[in-house]
Design an enzyme around this catalytic site. Structure first.
Site, PDB file in Angstrom:
ATOM      1  N   ARG A 183      31.925  48.987 -64.931  1.00  0.00           N
ATOM      2  CA  ARG A 183      33.130  48.298 -64.455  1.00  0.00           C
ATOM      3  C   ARG A 183      34.068  47.978 -65.634  1.00  0.00           C
ATOM      4  O   ARG A 183      35.108  48.599 -65.801  1.00  0.00           O
ATOM      5  CB  ARG A 183      32.734  47.017 -63.695  1.00  0.00           C
ATOM      6  CG  ARG A 183      33.805  46.423 -62.806  1.00  0.00           C
ATOM      7  CD  ARG A 183      34.868  45.642 -63.533  1.00  0.00           C
ATOM      8  NE  ARG A 183      34.324  44.545 -64.344  1.00  0.00           N
ATOM      9  CZ  ARG A 183      35.051  43.826 -65.192  1.00  0.00           C
ATOM     10  NH1 ARG A 183      36.332  44.067 -65.339  1.00  0.00           N
ATOM     11  NH2 ARG A 183      34.501  42.850 -65.902  1.00  0.00           N
ATOM     12  N   ASP A 184      33.664  47.056 -66.480  1.00  0.00           N
ATOM     13  CA  ASP A 184      34.549  46.631 -67.574  1.00  0.00           C
ATOM     14  C   ASP A 184      34.846  47.798 -68.514  1.00  0.00           C
ATOM     15  O   ASP A 184      35.960  47.923 -69.040  1.00  0.00           O
ATOM     16  CB  ASP A 184      33.882  45.491 -68.364  1.00  0.00           C
ATOM     17  CG  ASP A 184      34.888  44.516 -68.966  1.00  0.00           C
ATOM     18  OD1 ASP A 184      36.096  44.773 -68.858  1.00  0.00           O
ATOM     19  OD2 ASP A 184      34.460  43.507 -69.547  1.00  0.00           O
ATOM     20  N   HIS A 233      33.683  40.405 -76.054  1.00  0.00           N
ATOM     21  CA  HIS A 233      34.313  41.663 -76.478  1.00  0.00           C
ATOM     22  C   HIS A 233      34.299  41.706 -78.000  1.00  0.00           C
ATOM     23  O   HIS A 233      34.372  40.675 -78.672  1.00  0.00           O
ATOM     24  CB  HIS A 233      35.738  41.773 -75.928  1.00  0.00           C
ATOM     25  CG  HIS A 233      35.759  42.156 -74.482  1.00  0.00           C
ATOM     26  ND1 HIS A 233      35.950  43.450 -74.066  1.00  0.00           N
ATOM     27  CD2 HIS A 233      35.573  41.425 -73.364  1.00  0.00           C
ATOM     28  CE1 HIS A 233      35.890  43.499 -72.731  1.00  0.00           C
ATOM     29  NE2 HIS A 233      35.664  42.273 -72.277  1.00  0.00           N
ATOM     30  N   ASN A 251      33.464  45.979 -74.974  1.00  0.00           N
ATOM     31  CA  ASN A 251      32.413  44.967 -74.844  1.00  0.00           C
ATOM     32  C   ASN A 251      31.432  45.156 -76.001  1.00  0.00           C
ATOM     33  O   ASN A 251      31.441  46.185 -76.668  1.00  0.00           O
ATOM     34  CB  ASN A 251      31.648  45.173 -73.525  1.00  0.00           C
ATOM     35  CG  ASN A 251      32.497  44.905 -72.310  1.00  0.00           C
ATOM     36  OD1 ASN A 251      33.122  45.803 -71.769  1.00  0.00           O
ATOM     37  ND2 ASN A 251      32.537  43.659 -71.882  1.00  0.00           N
ATOM     38  N   HIS A 275      29.942  36.510 -72.094  1.00  0.00           N
ATOM     39  CA  HIS A 275      30.580  37.844 -72.015  1.00  0.00           C
ATOM     40  C   HIS A 275      31.489  37.989 -73.229  1.00  0.00           C
ATOM     41  O   HIS A 275      32.494  37.289 -73.328  1.00  0.00           O
ATOM     42  CB  HIS A 275      31.369  37.902 -70.702  1.00  0.00           C
ATOM     43  CG  HIS A 275      32.138  39.161 -70.460  1.00  0.00           C
ATOM     44  ND1 HIS A 275      31.709  40.128 -69.571  1.00  0.00           N
ATOM     45  CD2 HIS A 275      33.319  39.614 -70.948  1.00  0.00           C
ATOM     46  CE1 HIS A 275      32.592  41.116 -69.529  1.00  0.00           C
ATOM     47  NE2 HIS A 275      33.586  40.828 -70.356  1.00  0.00           N
ATOM     48  N   CYS A 286      40.274  45.269 -71.002  1.00  0.00           N
ATOM     49  CA  CYS A 286      40.910  44.728 -69.804  1.00  0.00           C
ATOM     50  C   CYS A 286      42.326  45.263 -69.780  1.00  0.00           C
ATOM     51  O   CYS A 286      43.075  45.073 -70.735  1.00  0.00           O
ATOM     52  CB  CYS A 286      40.924  43.200 -69.832  1.00  0.00           C
ATOM     53  SG  CYS A 286      41.910  42.475 -68.508  1.00  0.00           S
TER      54      CYS A 286
HETATM   55 ZN    ZN Z   1      35.430  41.882 -70.214  1.00  0.00          ZN
END
Ligand code: ZN
Length: 304
Positions: A13-14, A207, A247, A205, A238
């Site tokens: 996803r990310d 990055h 990430n 989370h 993003c």
């Molecule tokens: Zn993210």
């Protein structure tokens, strides 16, 4: 310090949402199956958002339909509102992740409404999910800094956390969406959150935009976080956060933790092989280091 950490793999996803081109559905499905084969038990498989805004995730339903369902695996769909939640449930997600942003400006840019409205939507979704027996988690974006508002006061992050906690989430995740955090900040934020919300399960989370991601992850483990997000190969970003790259890489994280005596349940060699496969699938090198450098010491089969 905890001797085991759970990893949520967010690459499908990310990671893939920030790819310049749209990755074919079949490649996404293969990516996810390979990740699960390597021992990952929670995977953010897609997001149910406006396909006009995020065309890379337009095949969310098809990805879910293509997956072989396995016992004990959470197939997480990211949602930003009620409409997304309904789509995710219909597609068969057994876990829902929702995001609100600590910064009102960023929340408006990302989701088209203010933080208050997103929190209200979360509380409704949390109720629905509880009634339906679906695990629901909430992520607070830009907890470590905002590209539009600058420094994020810890008091503001705590205030948003208190409000989302009213939905009794399975856990609350704190995201460094634009990769500006440093370990001292990680220790402060999680220390204060634990004081404000004792007993709440915490997730982080990070990055790696400014190369502090893995240091932050280790600080989060020391601060009592139960779960860390990462993406295979360190892909990710993003589309609405300027210069939000990568990430933290799952392989690099697993290496760091396992050599430090923190179990993850992930087979590092299989994961590195998946990172190599991903480079082929994307047609370019990934940011992660273990895919390039390999593990250490070498597995015994290769040592001879
Ligand atoms: Zn993210």
């Amino acid at each position: 310090m905890s001797r085991s950490i759970e990893i949520v793999e967010v690459g499908p996803r990310d990671g893939l949402q920030s790819e310049p081109g749209v990755v074919p559905t079949a490649a996404k499905v293969e990516f996810i199956e390979r990740l699960i084969d390597s021992g990952l038990k929670r995977v953010e498989v897609t997001s149910f958002v406006n396909p006009k805004k995020v065309p890379q995730m337009a095949d969310a339903e098809q990805v879910l339909a293509g997956l072989r369902r396995r016992e004990g695996v959470s197939y997480i769909g990211l949602v930003l509102n009620r409409k997304g939640y309904d789509r995710a449930v219909a597609a068969g997600c057994n876990e829902i992740g929702m995001a609100v942003v600590a910064s009102d400006t960023f929340n408006r840019r990302n989701q088209g409404v203010g933080t208050d409205e997103s929190v209200a939507a979360w509380l409704e979704i949390a109720r629905e999910a509880k009634a339906a027996g679906i695990r629901a988690t909430i992520t607070i974006g830009a907890s470590f800094g905002c590209p539009f508002e600058g420094e994020m006061p810890v008091g503001r992050v705590i205030e948003v956390a208190r409000r989302v906690a009213e939905g009794s989430p399975y856990e609350i995740a704190f995201a460094d969406t634009i990769g500006v955090g440093v370990p001292a900040q990680v220790a402060e934020i999680f220390g204060r959150v634990r004081e404000a919300l004792p007993g709440v399960r915490l997730r982080a989370h990070f990055h790696n935009t400014r190369n502090t991601g893995l240091a932050n992850a280790y600080a989060a483990v020391e601060a009592g976080v139960a779960t860390l997000d990462s993406s295979c190969g360190g892909i990710g970003g993003c589309p609405f956060a300027p210069a939000a790259t990568g990430n933290i890489p799952t392989e690099d994280l697993v290496y760091l933790l396992s050599r430090s005596g923190v179990a993850t349940g992930v087979d590092l060699e299989r994961l590195i092989a998946t990172g190599e496969w991903l480079q082929q699938a994307l047609g370019r090198p990934v940011p992660g280091m273990l895919v390039k450098a390999g593990s250490f010491p070498k597995p015994s089969s290769q040592a001879a």
